[in-house]
Write a protein that holds these residues in place. Structure first.
Motif, mmCIF file in Angstrom:
data_model
loop_
_atom_site.group_PDB
_atom_site.id
_atom_site.type_symbol
_atom_site.label_atom_id
_atom_site.label_comp_id
_atom_site.label_asym_id
_atom_site.label_seq_id
_atom_site.Cartn_x
_atom_site.Cartn_y
_atom_site.Cartn_z
ATOM 1 N N GLU A 109 0.836 -1.199 0.000
ATOM 2 C CA GLU A 109 0.000 0.000 0.000
ATOM 3 C C GLU A 109 0.873 1.252 0.000
ATOM 4 O O GLU A 109 2.007 1.240 0.455
ATOM 5 C CB GLU A 109 -0.932 -0.019 1.216
ATOM 6 N N ALA A 110 0.323 2.317 -0.510
ATOM 7 C CA ALA A 110 1.072 3.561 -0.685
ATOM 8 C C ALA A 110 1.446 4.201 0.644
ATOM 9 O O ALA A 110 0.690 4.149 1.608
ATOM 10 C CB ALA A 110 0.245 4.550 -1.503
ATOM 11 N N VAL A 111 2.634 4.790 0.663
ATOM 12 C CA VAL A 111 3.078 5.599 1.795
ATOM 13 C C VAL A 111 3.152 7.036 1.297
ATOM 14 O O VAL A 111 4.001 7.372 0.490
ATOM 15 C CB VAL A 111 4.467 5.156 2.304
ATOM 16 N N THR A 112 2.226 7.844 1.785
ATOM 17 C CA THR A 112 2.218 9.255 1.400
ATOM 18 C C THR A 112 2.368 10.095 2.663
ATOM 19 O O THR A 112 2.161 9.602 3.781
ATOM 20 C CB THR A 112 0.903 9.627 0.696
ATOM 21 N N MET A 113 2.708 11.344 2.480
ATOM 22 C CA MET A 113 2.838 12.241 3.633
ATOM 23 C C MET A 113 1.511 12.346 4.392
ATOM 24 O O MET A 113 1.500 12.366 5.618
ATOM 25 C CB MET A 113 3.315 13.624 3.195
ATOM 26 N N ALA A 114 0.424 12.398 3.672
ATOM 27 C CA ALA A 114 -0.891 12.501 4.324
ATOM 28 C C ALA A 114 -1.190 11.265 5.162
ATOM 29 O O ALA A 114 -1.685 11.375 6.293
ATOM 30 C CB ALA A 114 -1.982 12.715 3.279
ATOM 31 N N ARG A 115 -0.888 10.091 4.641
ATOM 32 C CA ARG A 115 -1.133 8.853 5.394
ATOM 33 C C ARG A 115 -0.210 8.762 6.607
ATOM 34 O O ARG A 115 -0.620 8.325 7.676
ATOM 35 C CB ARG A 115 -0.956 7.632 4.492
ATOM 36 N N LEU A 116 1.055 9.168 6.438
ATOM 37 C CA LEU A 116 1.982 9.172 7.571
ATOM 38 C C LEU A 116 1.532 10.169 8.640
ATOM 39 O O LEU A 116 1.606 9.875 9.844
ATOM 40 C CB LEU A 116 3.399 9.495 7.103
ATOM 41 N N LEU A 117 1.067 11.331 8.217
ATOM 42 C CA LEU A 117 0.561 12.323 9.157
ATOM 43 C C LEU A 117 -0.641 11.785 9.917
ATOM 44 O O LEU A 117 -0.739 11.931 11.143
ATOM 45 C CB LEU A 117 0.196 13.619 8.426
ATOM 46 N N ALA A 118 -1.546 11.144 9.204
ATOM 47 C CA ALA A 118 -2.729 10.573 9.847
ATOM 48 C C ALA A 118 -2.329 9.526 10.883
ATOM 49 O O ALA A 118 -2.849 9.522 12.009
ATOM 50 C CB ALA A 118 -3.658 9.969 8.796
ATOM 51 N N ALA A 119 -1.408 8.635 10.542
ATOM 52 C CA ALA A 119 -0.943 7.621 11.482
ATOM 53 C C ALA A 119 -0.250 8.270 12.679
ATOM 54 O O ALA A 119 -0.446 7.862 13.822
ATOM 55 C CB ALA A 119 -0.003 6.639 10.785
ATOM 56 N N GLY A 120 0.537 9.303 12.419
ATOM 57 C CA GLY A 120 1.208 10.028 13.505
ATOM 58 C C GLY A 120 0.221 10.685 14.450
ATOM 59 O O GLY A 120 0.425 10.688 15.676
ATOM 60 N N LEU A 121 -0.844 11.223 13.915
ATOM 61 C CA LEU A 121 -1.869 11.835 14.768
ATOM 62 C C LEU A 121 -2.574 10.793 15.631
ATOM 63 O O LEU A 121 -2.898 11.055 16.795
ATOM 64 C CB LEU A 121 -2.878 12.606 13.913
ATOM 65 N N ILE A 122 -2.792 9.606 15.064
ATOM 66 C CA ILE A 122 -3.392 8.527 15.858
ATOM 67 C C ILE A 122 -2.453 8.136 16.995
ATOM 68 O O ILE A 122 -2.876 7.976 18.145
ATOM 69 C CB ILE A 122 -3.740 7.316 14.973
ATOM 70 N N VAL A 123 -1.169 7.991 16.697
ATOM 71 C CA VAL A 123 -0.185 7.653 17.731
ATOM 72 C C VAL A 123 -0.150 8.745 18.804
ATOM 73 O O VAL A 123 -0.127 8.450 19.999
ATOM 74 C CB VAL A 123 1.214 7.416 17.127
ATOM 75 N N ALA A 124 -0.176 9.994 18.384
ATOM 76 C CA ALA A 124 -0.189 11.103 19.347
ATOM 77 C C ALA A 124 -1.428 11.029 20.239
ATOM 78 O O ALA A 124 -1.350 11.276 21.447
ATOM 79 C CB ALA A 124 -0.137 12.443 18.616
ATOM 80 N N GLY A 125 -2.547 10.668 19.663
ATOM 81 C CA GLY A 125 -3.772 10.514 20.455
ATOM 82 C C GLY A 125 -3.661 9.373 21.452
ATOM 83 O O GLY A 125 -4.108 9.505 22.602
ATOM 84 N N ILE A 126 -3.064 8.264 21.038
ATOM 85 C CA ILE A 126 -2.879 7.126 21.951
ATOM 86 C C ILE A 126 -1.991 7.528 23.118
ATOM 87 O O ILE A 126 -2.304 7.256 24.282
ATOM 88 C CB ILE A 126 -2.273 5.913 21.201
ATOM 89 N N VAL A 127 -0.880 8.171 22.811
ATOM 90 C CA VAL A 127 0.045 8.602 23.867
ATOM 91 C C VAL A 127 -0.630 9.582 24.812
ATOM 92 O O VAL A 127 -0.526 9.470 26.044
ATOM 93 C CB VAL A 127 1.335 9.199 23.250
ATOM 94 N N THR A 128 -1.348 10.532 24.256
ATOM 95 C CA THR A 128 -2.053 11.524 25.074
ATOM 96 C C THR A 128 -3.083 10.859 25.968
ATOM 97 O O THR A 128 -3.212 11.182 27.162
ATOM 98 C CB THR A 128 -2.714 12.593 24.187
ATOM 99 N N MET A 129 -3.847 9.918 25.417
ATOM 100 C CA MET A 129 -4.860 9.197 26.201
ATOM 101 C C MET A 129 -4.203 8.405 27.328
ATOM 102 O O MET A 129 -4.695 8.396 28.455
ATOM 103 C CB MET A 129 -5.678 8.283 25.292
ATOM 104 N N LYS A 130 -3.069 7.777 27.038
ATOM 105 C CA LYS A 130 -2.352 7.003 28.063
ATOM 106 C C LYS A 130 -1.865 7.942 29.172
ATOM 107 O O LYS A 130 -2.012 7.645 30.360
ATOM 108 C CB LYS A 130 -1.162 6.268 27.421
ATOM 109 N N LEU A 131 -1.300 9.077 28.806
ATOM 110 C CA LEU A 131 -0.790 10.029 29.786
ATOM 111 C C LEU A 131 -1.912 10.634 30.625
ATOM 112 O O LEU A 131 -1.723 10.965 31.804
ATOM 113 C CB LEU A 131 0.008 11.137 29.110
ATOM 114 N N ALA A 132 -3.100 10.760 30.036
ATOM 115 C CA ALA A 132 -4.233 11.371 30.735
ATOM 116 C C ALA A 132 -4.915 10.400 31.691
ATOM 117 O O ALA A 132 -5.739 10.812 32.499
ATOM 118 C CB ALA A 132 -5.243 11.875 29.715
ATOM 119 N N SER A 133 -4.575 9.109 31.585
ATOM 120 C CA SER A 133 -5.268 8.104 32.417
ATOM 121 C C SER A 133 -4.616 7.921 33.776
ATOM 122 O O SER A 133 -3.527 7.668 33.975
ATOM 123 C CB SER A 133 -5.316 6.778 31.691
#
Length: 104
Positions: free
Chosen positions: A80-104
């Motif tokens: 599957e394609a690796v584009t900047m938009a897809r990498l950004l989207a995945a990075g935002l999901i990871v940032a959300g996971i980390v933030t949720m973990k830190l907030a718990s």
């Protein structure tokens, strides 16, 4: 320990998503069986983790691991394609996971 259980549940979500792709619309028995076993294990471990973690946190982290992991699996195994938009989207999901973990 609930976080480890949740992480394994997320890994199993990646397994079943990849197996679903390989099942070719459930026409191949072995990938279909792996998918069903992965689903069962993933949902069961998610339920166990939810005994100790808030619903929103557990579900968000579980789906995030599955989403990012499936993205990586798609790139690595299915070309599957690796584009900047897809990498950004995945990075935002990871940032959300980390933030949720830190907030718990």
């Amino acid at each position: 320990m609930p976080w480890v259980i949740l992480f394994v549940a997320g890994l199993l979500e990646i397994v079943w998503a990849g197996a679903m792709k390989q099942s070719d619309g459930f026409s191949r028995p072995m990938p279909t069986a792996i998918m069903l076993a992965g689903m069962l294990g993933s949902f069961w471990l998610l339920a166990v983790a939810m005994r100790h973690l808030p619903l929103g946190t557990a579900y968000m982290v579980w789906t995030g691991i599955g989403a990012v992991g499936s993205f990586i699996l798609g790139v690595m195994l299915f070309g599957e394609a690796v584009t900047m938009a897809r990498l950004l989207a995945a990075g935002l999901i990871v940032a959300g996971i980390v933030t949720m973990k830190l907030a718990s």
